[in-house]
Design a protein around this motif. Structure first.
Motif, mmCIF file in Angstrom:
data_model
loop_
_atom_site.group_PDB
_atom_site.id
_atom_site.type_symbol
_atom_site.label_atom_id
_atom_site.label_comp_id
_atom_site.label_asym_id
_atom_site.label_seq_id
_atom_site.Cartn_x
_atom_site.Cartn_y
_atom_site.Cartn_z
ATOM 1 N N PRO A 234 -47.696 -36.905 29.107
ATOM 2 C CA PRO A 234 -48.400 -36.696 30.364
ATOM 3 C C PRO A 234 -49.857 -36.265 30.168
ATOM 4 C CG PRO A 234 -46.209 -35.818 30.007
ATOM 5 C CD PRO A 234 -46.496 -36.540 28.799
ATOM 6 N N GLN A 235 -50.002 -35.485 29.085
ATOM 7 C CA GLN A 235 -51.294 -35.079 29.079
ATOM 8 C C GLN A 235 -52.556 -36.024 29.065
ATOM 9 O OE1 GLN A 235 -51.818 -31.716 29.455
ATOM 10 N NE2 GLN A 235 -49.703 -31.341 29.547
ATOM 11 N N SER A 236 -52.030 -37.348 28.316
ATOM 12 C CA SER A 236 -53.063 -38.310 28.205
ATOM 13 C C SER A 236 -53.599 -38.850 29.677
ATOM 14 C CB SER A 236 -52.464 -39.718 27.646
ATOM 15 O OG SER A 236 -51.592 -40.059 28.374
ATOM 16 N N GLN A 237 -52.725 -38.770 30.731
ATOM 17 C CA GLN A 237 -53.070 -39.340 31.873
ATOM 18 C C GLN A 237 -53.544 -38.219 32.938
ATOM 19 O OE1 GLN A 237 -53.640 -42.200 33.038
ATOM 20 N NE2 GLN A 237 -52.063 -43.804 32.156
ATOM 21 N N LEU A 238 -52.855 -37.044 32.669
ATOM 22 C CA LEU A 238 -53.302 -36.155 33.676
ATOM 23 C C LEU A 238 -53.392 -34.716 32.855
ATOM 24 C CD1 LEU A 238 -50.605 -36.130 36.742
ATOM 25 C CD2 LEU A 238 -53.246 -36.777 36.749
ATOM 26 N N PRO A 239 -54.549 -34.520 32.142
ATOM 27 C CA PRO A 239 -54.768 -33.180 31.498
ATOM 28 C C PRO A 239 -54.346 -32.174 32.160
ATOM 29 C CG PRO A 239 -56.553 -34.856 31.204
ATOM 30 C CD PRO A 239 -55.915 -35.476 32.329
ATOM 31 N N GLY A 240 -53.630 -31.210 31.410
ATOM 32 C CA GLY A 240 -53.418 -29.948 32.327
ATOM 33 C C GLY A 240 -51.944 -29.994 33.084
ATOM 34 N N THR A 241 -51.597 -30.834 33.048
ATOM 35 C CA THR A 241 -50.290 -31.196 34.038
ATOM 36 C C THR A 241 -49.248 -30.436 33.378
ATOM 37 O OG1 THR A 241 -48.757 -32.506 34.938
ATOM 38 C CG2 THR A 241 -49.558 -33.312 32.783
ATOM 39 N N ALA A 242 -48.362 -29.712 34.335
ATOM 40 C CA ALA A 242 -47.138 -28.947 33.899
ATOM 41 C C ALA A 242 -45.926 -29.621 33.252
ATOM 42 C CB ALA A 242 -46.643 -27.798 34.766
ATOM 43 N N MET A 243 -46.003 -30.963 33.410
ATOM 44 C CA MET A 243 -44.899 -31.960 33.172
ATOM 45 C C MET A 243 -44.865 -31.907 31.635
ATOM 46 S SD MET A 243 -43.508 -35.485 33.886
ATOM 47 C CE MET A 243 -43.143 -36.670 32.956
ATOM 48 N N PRO A 244 -43.611 -31.779 30.986
ATOM 49 C CA PRO A 244 -43.571 -31.719 29.485
ATOM 50 C C PRO A 244 -43.388 -33.150 29.081
ATOM 51 C CG PRO A 244 -41.604 -31.048 30.596
ATOM 52 C CD PRO A 244 -42.603 -31.242 31.626
ATOM 53 N N ARG A 245 -43.826 -33.323 27.893
ATOM 54 C CA ARG A 245 -43.397 -34.712 26.980
ATOM 55 C C ARG A 245 -41.635 -34.606 26.849
ATOM 56 N NH1 ARG A 245 -46.218 -36.821 21.647
ATOM 57 N NH2 ARG A 245 -45.508 -34.621 21.166
ATOM 58 N N VAL A 246 -41.370 -35.736 27.372
ATOM 59 C CA VAL A 246 -39.950 -35.599 27.358
ATOM 60 C C VAL A 246 -39.314 -36.262 25.999
ATOM 61 C CG1 VAL A 246 -37.885 -36.243 28.530
ATOM 62 C CG2 VAL A 246 -39.988 -35.853 29.773
ATOM 63 N N GLY A 247 -40.129 -37.147 25.525
ATOM 64 C CA GLY A 247 -39.677 -37.658 24.167
ATOM 65 C C GLY A 247 -38.571 -38.685 24.250
ATOM 66 N N LEU A 248 -38.497 -39.778 25.191
ATOM 67 C CA LEU A 248 -37.659 -40.564 25.562
ATOM 68 C C LEU A 248 -37.955 -41.875 24.361
ATOM 69 C CD1 LEU A 248 -37.740 -41.296 29.342
ATOM 70 C CD2 LEU A 248 -36.015 -40.007 28.106
ATOM 71 N N ASN A 249 -36.591 -42.244 24.005
ATOM 72 C CA ASN A 249 -37.015 -43.551 23.402
ATOM 73 C C ASN A 249 -36.652 -44.887 23.901
ATOM 74 O OD1 ASN A 249 -34.365 -44.099 23.987
ATOM 75 N ND2 ASN A 249 -33.397 -43.177 21.977
ATOM 76 N N LYS A 250 -36.817 -45.954 23.371
ATOM 77 C CA LYS A 250 -36.963 -47.149 24.277
ATOM 78 C C LYS A 250 -35.854 -47.370 25.220
ATOM 79 C CE LYS A 250 -37.870 -52.013 23.250
ATOM 80 N NZ LYS A 250 -36.618 -52.690 23.578
ATOM 81 N N GLU A 251 -34.647 -47.088 24.783
ATOM 82 C CA GLU A 251 -33.433 -47.209 25.675
ATOM 83 C C GLU A 251 -33.728 -46.259 26.920
ATOM 84 O OE1 GLU A 251 -32.766 -46.988 22.182
ATOM 85 O OE2 GLU A 251 -33.174 -48.968 22.130
ATOM 86 N N GLY A 252 -34.057 -44.904 26.447
ATOM 87 C CA GLY A 252 -34.224 -43.791 27.386
ATOM 88 C C GLY A 252 -35.070 -44.317 28.548
ATOM 89 N N MET A 253 -36.356 -44.810 28.241
ATOM 90 C CA MET A 253 -37.312 -45.014 28.944
ATOM 91 C C MET A 253 -36.949 -46.388 29.887
ATOM 92 S SD MET A 253 -40.651 -44.355 29.502
ATOM 93 C CE MET A 253 -41.803 -44.055 28.342
ATOM 94 N N GLU A 254 -36.051 -47.433 29.443
ATOM 95 C CA GLU A 254 -35.629 -48.309 30.303
ATOM 96 C C GLU A 254 -34.518 -48.084 31.047
ATOM 97 O OE1 GLU A 254 -33.858 -51.484 27.268
ATOM 98 O OE2 GLU A 254 -35.991 -52.006 27.037
ATOM 99 N N LYS A 255 -33.865 -47.049 30.848
ATOM 100 C CA LYS A 255 -33.004 -46.590 31.868
ATOM 101 C C LYS A 255 -33.584 -45.883 33.032
ATOM 102 C CE LYS A 255 -28.446 -45.980 30.176
ATOM 103 N NZ LYS A 255 -28.372 -46.286 28.610
ATOM 104 N N VAL A 256 -34.634 -44.961 32.704
ATOM 105 C CA VAL A 256 -35.483 -44.446 33.547
ATOM 106 C C VAL A 256 -35.908 -45.413 34.769
ATOM 107 C CG1 VAL A 256 -37.386 -43.005 34.080
ATOM 108 C CG2 VAL A 256 -35.698 -42.299 32.437
ATOM 109 N N PHE A 257 -36.908 -46.596 33.911
ATOM 110 C CA PHE A 257 -37.390 -47.499 34.827
ATOM 111 C C PHE A 257 -36.299 -48.166 35.789
ATOM 112 C CE2 PHE A 257 -41.827 -47.834 34.541
ATOM 113 C CZ PHE A 257 -42.134 -46.999 33.549
ATOM 114 N N THR A 258 -35.207 -48.546 35.054
ATOM 115 C CA THR A 258 -34.282 -49.379 35.914
ATOM 116 C C THR A 258 -33.818 -48.378 37.137
ATOM 117 O OG1 THR A 258 -33.322 -49.958 33.734
ATOM 118 C CG2 THR A 258 -31.916 -50.262 35.848
#
Lengths: 301, 406, 178
Positions: A234-258
């Motif tokens: 998150p910090q790479s796009q919105l420096p200072g954002t409160a959103m934590p890095r979630v640490g998803l792997n590829k499958e996790g990311m795919e699930k979220v996007f689906t």
């Protein structure tokens, strides 16, 4: 021939115009963030080999806050009470092993605040050593169900902070189907749910600094590249954002996007089904129109 | 009292003719409405526009059935109800969105065709003026429609464009508030722009389309060489069977058959965009619900307004507003600023040829700059392009007055 | 102009016209689908009523698919008067009998009012009356009050679902499908 030349000129100017106002303008407007391909390369590889059996014993401590539904272990508190205690409802850990990057997960157990890049992350460090961390990760990998729905993935990764009103999802779960009471004529259960949600959202907004946005249609409001790199870090796009890095792997990311595509762009499968028919119709239409034009103009030149 | 045959069967040809003059209507409006033969596909753009307007009307009717002009409901009525609940709602919406964008591409092609071939002169001034009036009405229609999903772009476009009416240094804030019915774009604003979009402006557009067709009837459509000939004579020749020698063709079916073919190609492109490439017409920023407390990082009008927006941007408030106002009306004056009597393609008109291409390219540059962030080199390029635009219109009467008579 | 060219011209025009009409039918189908009730409207067509708290001869009005549903628990004396035809219209749960009807007059859809004294419904719009089981007792209504599809679930009634009791009512003509 002359008409083709004129058509060529019109087409070229149209394409230049399109290029300028779409791809070019957008490339100039948004800073380009190079993704990390979910490598989490700022974290050192974990050398220790995990042992699921040892991990199981260590993971017993997790249920102090979290539930593990696949193992029929409930959380000690419900979502609202958890939020009152920690600011947010800790996730059910059934899917942790399937959704999270292994390396990230291990480092996260050692030092959550640093790894998530979120200063006030509610979870305390939960593994004494790299070996312990690797064992816990191995355990969660071993219990994660093979088949989980996209929604379950979203619920684990995003759903405790981000509602999705187009899917009737709130931070404390699905909006229940309730009905007005025969005596009062008022839907008391719905009011109760609203009250609980209000309490939860209040605590959450306190914890995060503001109420995290509803993600119903985020898939159309942000580019896929933006969302991908933002979720990754998150910090790479919105420096200072409160959103934590979630640490998803590829499958996790795919699930979220689906899931985000299902709620934000539900017409995609219908477009795919209808589009070829409509285009085929107009190809044949144009072909017949050409025949008609040919016949009509016969003898005119 | 007209003569009515008592023996004519109801709704028979004769019966209809006596009451509606169907034969005469058909002759005057279609089979003996003469079009020059010397034309190319650009002459089909009028019918393409009419067809696109029809598509916008139909898709709009179906969107209207579930749209809610309410600041709290509008966004979800469009993005949830219409897009995921209403049967084929997504199709109407994508057709409407893509159509609204593409209709301007065709309008610009139609306009520049007219400029290139000198179709605004010698008896055709009213065609040009009514056409420009349609351009203004379509702009109003597009703008009011853009308010309706009530996303971030809707809200902030509504804010910025209505603020133009304060007249800069005049501080006519009362006028801005009157237009909005509120201090900021709110419920009253959404409701009245909804009314404008679905009723008043479409009514006006339909009226002016009829006028636009009417202005064509007597001067007739121009042709590729600007050639002036006797339509009556050419028509007699055609009717006598000399279709090859005659310089005209009937609107129906000969001209129409070509129009329909061009429309076919256009629809292939149009529906390709609807199904596979609609994003260009639906800005991502407008998928964030309206928020009066947060301006998006980048706001910009839809592409078809960018050139005039860029004429506003590089100057200080007052000069910018004057430049912007001039840009809005300057095209109306074209038939009067062009002092040359020549009706011919720009390629044969000396300096006007360069003027035409310079205007086209300058407007494309303005369009690019209108969307880019107004920083650094882009600001300078934008300023130069805006000044060039003004200079071109100042130069027009001078270069056309000097033009050699063909 | 030779005759065969004219024939070809007509053929091409008709082929194009016919094909365009085909596209028109497709568009009409999409338009028809747009007019259909929304899935969320259809999904909301189920209502559960708990009959446990109902009292003798007290009319309760519930809502199902936006329509009023009359629930009237029959008292002993009401049951004593009831004929066999009347009884067919009642829903028996745990020995108690209930009238459950769509509370819209079968004449033109007004809501009849209930008078607990003489145990009858009167529709004020056109003067139709019904007895305490929803049977029509005075014209103009063509038939008794309609019974909505129901399924018995313990002491609860799920409106919108079809159970065997309702199927039986449909089969013997006690009510028409709603």
């Amino acid at each position: 021939m002359k008409e083709l030349k004129i058509f060529g000129i019109v087409a070229v100017f149209t394409l230049i115009l399109y290029w300028g106002v779409e791809p070019f303008a957008h490339s100039q407007m948004h800073k380009h963030v190079e993704g990390d391909n979910l490598q989490y390369s700022d974290l050192k590889p974990v050398a220790a080999k995990g042992d699921a059996a040892k991990g199981e014993a260590l993971a017993a401590a997790c249920v102090g806050c979290h539930s593990i539904k696949v193992k029929n272990m409930p959380a000690p508190m419900d979502a609202v009470a958890s939020a009152q205690a920690y600011g947010v409802n800790p996730p059910d850990l059934s899917l942790a092993g399937a959704m999270l990057d292994e390396k990230f997960f291990a480092h996260f157990l050692l030092n959550p605040a640093e790894v998530t890049k979120s200063k006030h992350f509610a979870m305390p460090p939960s593994a004494g050593s790299e070996q312990d961390a690797a064992d816990i990760v191995a355990y969660f990998k071993s219990i994660a169900p093979k088949e989980a729905t996209a929604k379950e993935g979203y619920e684990f990764a995003c759903g405790r902070c981000h509602a999705n009103r187009y899917d009737k999802w709130t931070q404390i779960g699905d909006v229940p189907k309730t009905k007005s009471n025969i005596k009062t004529g008022v839907d008391l259960a719905a009011l109760d749910f609203k009250k609980n949600l209000g309490v939860y959202q209040n605590k959450l907004a306190d914890y995060m600094g503001k109420l995290p946005p509803d993600l119903s249609i985020i898939i159309r409001a942000r580019s896929e590249h933006f969302l991908h790199t933002f979720i990754e870090d998150p910090q790479s796009q919105l420096p200072g954002t409160a959103m934590p890095r979630v640490g998803l792997n590829k499958e996790g990311m795919e699930k979220v996007f689906t899931y985000l595509e299902e709620t934000g762009d539900p017409s995609a499968p219908k477009r795919k089904a209808v589009g070829p028919w409509v285009l085929a119709f107009f190809f044949i239409f144009t072909f017949l129109a050409y025949g008609w034009k040919k016949a009509m103009w016969k003898g005119h030149h | 009292m007209a003569h009515f045959d008592e023996n004519a069967k109801p709704f028979s040809h004769k019966w209809m003719n006596e009451r509606l003059a169907v034969d005469t209507l058909k002759r005057v409006l279609s089979t003996e409405y003469w079009i020059p033969k010397n034309i190319n596909f650009l002459w089909a753009m009028g019918m393409v526009l009419a067809a696109t307007f029809g598509i916008l009307l139909i898709s709009g009717i179906f969107l209207l059935m579930y749209y809610q002009p309410n600041v709290n409901l509008a966004f979800d009525s469009v993005n949830y109800t219409i897009m995921s609940e209403v049967g084929y709602g997504w199709l109407w919406r994508h057709i409407h969105g893509v159509g609204a964008s593409i209709v301007f591409l065709i309008i610009y092609i139609h306009m520049f065709t007219g400029i290139y071939y000198g179709s605004y002169k010698r008896g055709r001034e009213l065609i040009w003026l009514s056409g420009m009036l349609l351009f203004v009405l379509f702009s109003a229609e597009a703008f009011s429609g853009y308010m309706l999903p009530w996303g971030q772009m809707s809200y902030w476009a509504g804010m910025v464009i209505t603020n133009l009416f304060s007249g800069g240094g005049l501080h006519a804030d009362f006028l801005v508030e009157w237009i909005r019915g509120d201090y900021v774009p709110g419920q009253a604003f959404l409701n009245r722009f909804f009314m404008l979009h679905v009723l008043l402006v479409p009514l006006a557009i339909i009226g002016v389309i009829v006028l636009h067709f009417g202005t064509l009837r007597i001067p007739h459509v121009n042709n590729q060489d600007g050639e002036e000939f006797d339509f009556e004579e050419a028509a007699e020749q055609y009717k006598a069977g000399n279709v090859k020698e005659s310089k005209v063709i009937p609107f129906n079916p000969v001209f129409l058959s070509k129009d329909v073919f061009v429309m076919g190609i256009y629809f292939i492109l149009f529906f390709y965009l609807v199904f596979y490439h609609f994003e260009f017409a639906m800005d991502p920023v407008n998928f964030d619900p309206a928020n009066g407390l947060k301006t998006p990082t980048h706001i910009y009008p839809e592409w078809y307004f960018l050139w005039s927006y860029e004429i506003l941007r590089p100057f200080s408030t007052n000069i910018g507003l004057i430049a912007f106002a001039i840009a809005q009306v300057i095209f109306f004056t074209l038939p009067f600023l062009d002092r040359s009597p020549n009706v011919a393609p720009a390629s044969r008109r000396g300096l006007f040829k360069y003027w035409f291409w310079a205007l086209l390219i300058d407007m494309i540059v303005l369009t690019f700059m209108g969307k880019l962030p107004p920083q650094g080199i882009w600001s300078t390029v934008g300023l130069v392009a805006a000044l060039t635009f003004m200079a071109l219109w100042i130069a027009l009467p001078i270069i056309t007055a000097k033009e050699k008579k063909l | 102009m030779a005759k065969n060219t004219k024939g070809r011209r007509d053929f091409m025009g008709m082929a194009l016209g016919g094909f365009t009409a085909l596209g028109g039918i497709g568009a009409l189908y999409a338009m028809k689908r747009t007019w259909d009730p929304l899935p969320s409207v259809k999904a909301a067509g189920f209502t559960t009523i708990d009959l446990k708290d109902a009292q003798d001869n007290v009319l309760v009005t519930e809502k199902w698919r936006g329509k009023p549903i009359f629930v009237l628990k029959q008292s002993k004396e009401m049951m004593a008067k009831a004929t066999d035809v009347d009884k067919k219209r009642l829903i028996a749960i745990n020995g108690a009998h209930y009238m459950v009807c769509v509370g819209l007059c079968t004449h033109l859809g007004c809501i009849p009012g209930y008078n607990p004294e003489d145990k009858s419904f009167l529709c004020a719009c056109h003067g139709g009356t019904y007895d305490d089981t929803g049977m029509v007792t005075k014209a103009p209504p063509p038939r008794g009050l309609d019974i909505p599809p129901f399924r018995i679930d313990g002491t609860k009634l799920v409106l919108g679902e079809t159970g065997p009791e309702y199927e039986k009512m449909l089969a013997d003509g006690t009510t028409l499908p709603v």
